[in-house]
Scaffold this motif. Structure first.
Motif, short mmCIF file in Angstrom:
data_model
loop_
_atom_site.label_atom_id
_atom_site.label_comp_id
_atom_site.label_asym_id
_atom_site.label_seq_id
_atom_site.Cartn_x
_atom_site.Cartn_y
_atom_site.Cartn_z
N ALA A 9 0.84 -1.21 0.00
CA ALA A 9 0.00 0.00 0.00
C ALA A 9 0.86 1.25 0.00
CB ALA A 9 -0.92 -0.01 1.21
N ILE A 10 2.00 1.21 0.70
CA ILE A 10 2.91 2.36 0.69
C ILE A 10 3.52 2.54 -0.70
CG2 ILE A 10 5.09 3.24 1.61
CD1 ILE A 10 4.33 1.88 4.27
N LEU A 11 3.88 1.43 -1.32
CA LEU A 11 4.46 1.50 -2.66
C LEU A 11 3.44 2.01 -3.68
CD1 LEU A 11 6.67 -1.70 -2.74
CD2 LEU A 11 7.41 0.63 -3.24
N ASP A 12 2.17 1.91 -3.32
CA ASP A 12 1.13 2.43 -4.20
C ASP A 12 1.21 3.95 -4.30
OD1 ASP A 12 -0.99 2.19 -5.93
OD2 ASP A 12 -2.51 2.24 -4.36
N GLN A 13 1.88 4.57 -3.32
CA GLN A 13 2.02 6.03 -3.32
C GLN A 13 3.17 6.49 -4.20
OE1 GLN A 13 -0.13 8.12 -1.69
NE2 GLN A 13 -1.31 6.26 -1.26
N GLY A 14 4.05 5.56 -4.52
CA GLY A 14 5.20 5.92 -5.34
C GLY A 14 6.35 4.97 -5.08
N PRO A 15 7.33 4.98 -5.99
CA PRO A 15 8.47 4.06 -5.84
C PRO A 15 9.24 4.33 -4.55
CG PRO A 15 8.42 5.02 -8.04
CD PRO A 15 7.42 5.77 -7.21
N CYS A 16 9.72 3.28 -3.92
CA CYS A 16 10.50 3.40 -2.70
C CYS A 16 11.67 2.42 -2.75
CB CYS A 16 9.65 3.08 -1.46
SG CYS A 16 8.29 4.22 -1.15
N TYR A 17 12.67 2.69 -1.91
CA TYR A 17 13.73 1.70 -1.73
C TYR A 17 13.64 1.17 -0.31
CZ TYR A 17 16.24 5.60 0.47
OH TYR A 17 16.62 6.65 1.27
N GLY A 18 14.38 0.13 -0.04
CA GLY A 18 14.22 -0.65 1.18
C GLY A 18 14.17 0.15 2.46
N LEU B 104 -2.42 7.23 4.58
CA LEU B 104 -2.19 7.25 3.13
C LEU B 104 -3.18 8.17 2.43
CD1 LEU B 104 -1.48 3.50 2.32
CD2 LEU B 104 0.15 5.38 2.43
N PRO B 105 -2.70 8.99 1.49
CA PRO B 105 -3.62 9.79 0.68
C PRO B 105 -4.41 8.87 -0.25
CG PRO B 105 -1.34 10.59 0.52
CD PRO B 105 -1.29 9.26 1.17
N GLY B 106 -5.62 9.28 -0.53
CA GLY B 106 -6.40 8.56 -1.54
C GLY B 106 -7.08 7.30 -1.06
N VAL B 107 -7.10 7.07 0.24
CA VAL B 107 -7.80 5.89 0.75
C VAL B 107 -9.11 6.33 1.40
CG1 VAL B 107 -7.70 3.96 2.35
CG2 VAL B 107 -5.64 4.67 1.15
N ASP B 108 -10.18 5.66 1.03
CA ASP B 108 -11.50 5.98 1.57
C ASP B 108 -11.64 5.31 2.94
OD1 ASP B 108 -14.17 6.45 2.09
OD2 ASP B 108 -14.86 4.82 0.79
N VAL B 109 -11.07 5.96 3.95
CA VAL B 109 -11.01 5.35 5.28
C VAL B 109 -12.40 5.10 5.83
CG1 VAL B 109 -9.99 5.51 7.55
CG2 VAL B 109 -8.87 6.60 5.62
N THR B 110 -13.28 6.04 5.63
CA THR B 110 -14.65 5.87 6.13
C THR B 110 -15.27 4.60 5.54
OG1 THR B 110 -14.83 8.28 6.19
CG2 THR B 110 -16.86 7.00 6.40
#
Lengths: 196, 196
Positions: A9-18, B104-110
């Motif tokens: 889910a975090i990677l869904d926000q953008g590319p990341c490294y370890g 996280l941005p863009g998540v429909d938490v509700t």
DNA sequence: ACAGCCATGTAACTTGTTACATGATTTT
DNA sequence: AAAATCATGTAACAAGTTACATGGCTGT
């Protein structure tokens, strides 16, 4: 699956490294659930194996960036849109322990309950004391507060359940179950009642 | 560790063979937590590896009996005399999922909360309906009642927590956290303040 | 130069879990 | 003989977790 799904889910926000992923995860869980860095790479490897992430081409400054794939995005959406899996079974260590204890001869169930209760209450009180009352200022603090509240709520439930267990145990004083002495036949058993 | 420890506790009552162990375990957990037979043999192998059980010499009728060792008896006593391990972290899938979601941005938490709550309530209601009210007649029925009560108590706690989460979310409307843009230096960071 | 962290990666291990192979036994 | 179950065992996998090896970079 929590770690795996959270990292995705975090990677869904953008590319990341370890290392970045570890920092992001721990920031978003308020420091509870600390992760060994190695676990990040393990999880990334497994996510890549399953086609949910891919190594980014633009590896900047010796950092191995990963980016989510379309399948990964689907997995994230599916995670947030469906409730968490709850198997038919109750994989609750404390509950199963007590259940087994009450069926076994020679176990001091009252003592077991007392000790568990003391431990739960102590931990609960500590968490309540540590919990800050002021309103969260950012999302990380809100997440932290949520995690703390969840922990306390769970411990409260365990406390109440343990008290209920004490009651049940005191009321219904049933004999424990020794090992089944009857040795069943080995082959195919006879039909239960009749063919009908 | 529940399965492993439970099987060991059962073996503390006397030697058993694989199929018998499964039957004893399932009898004592009221059918919740069904076990694949293979898991019994896996667990026995690991218990034997750790010196907690040993293959019995008197293998009657092609059945492989296992008996507990002294170290195994100690492990059982220790299990019942000390409370269950609770790590510092909150390994709660639902809680972590929601914690990550709110950051996280863009998540429909509700929406996430609503769906989780619906699922929890539905399951809870089903369990309450299925729960029998009559007093347990033997230890197995008592254990079963305890497991059911634990499940319901846990779901109740989750329900309350989810409601509390909705409140917190409505009150403290905090902005979500995007990925950290600042790329930290790679080497050793500067001393925090001073050597003093 | 050296301490210390950033960063990646690999190997190994734990508990839980399923799938499969194999055979014995007994009822139909 | 065929079906169904008892019974043992092996292989493999999932997810989490730790320990270790290796190198690069930076501040002292």
């Amino acid at each position: 699956m929590s770690v795996r799904q959270s990292l995705l889910a975090i990677l869904d926000q953008g590319p990341c490294y370890g290392y970045q992923l570890r920092a992001e995860f721990e920031r978003r869980t308020g420091g509870s659930w600390p992760l060994n860095v190695g676990q990040i790479y393990q999880t990334l490897e497994r996510l890549e194996r399953d086609g949910l992430v891919a190594k980014s081409d633009a590896a900047s400054e010796g950092r191995a960036y990963y980016e989510i794939t379309d399948a990964g995005r689907e997995a994230v959406a599916s995670w947030f849109s469906s409730p968490v899996m709850r198997g038919t079974a109750a994989r609750d260590e404390l509950a199963v322990k007590l259940a087994v204890a009450v069926t076994l001869p020679g176990v001091d169930v009252t003592g077991v309950i007392a000790r568990e209760r003391a431990a739960v209450r102590q931990l609960r009180d500590r968490l309540v004391t540590d919990a800050r009352a002021d309103a969260p200022r950012d999302a990380a603090e809100l997440a932290s507060a949520l995690l703390g509240a969840a922990r306390i709520a769970q411990l409260d439930a365990e406390l109440r359940w343990l008290e209920r267990a004490e009651e049940l145990l005191a009321q219904a004083s049933v004999p424990p179950l020794p090992l089944s002495t009857e040795v069943p036949k080995r082959g195919r058993p006879a039909r239960a009642v009749a063919t009908d």
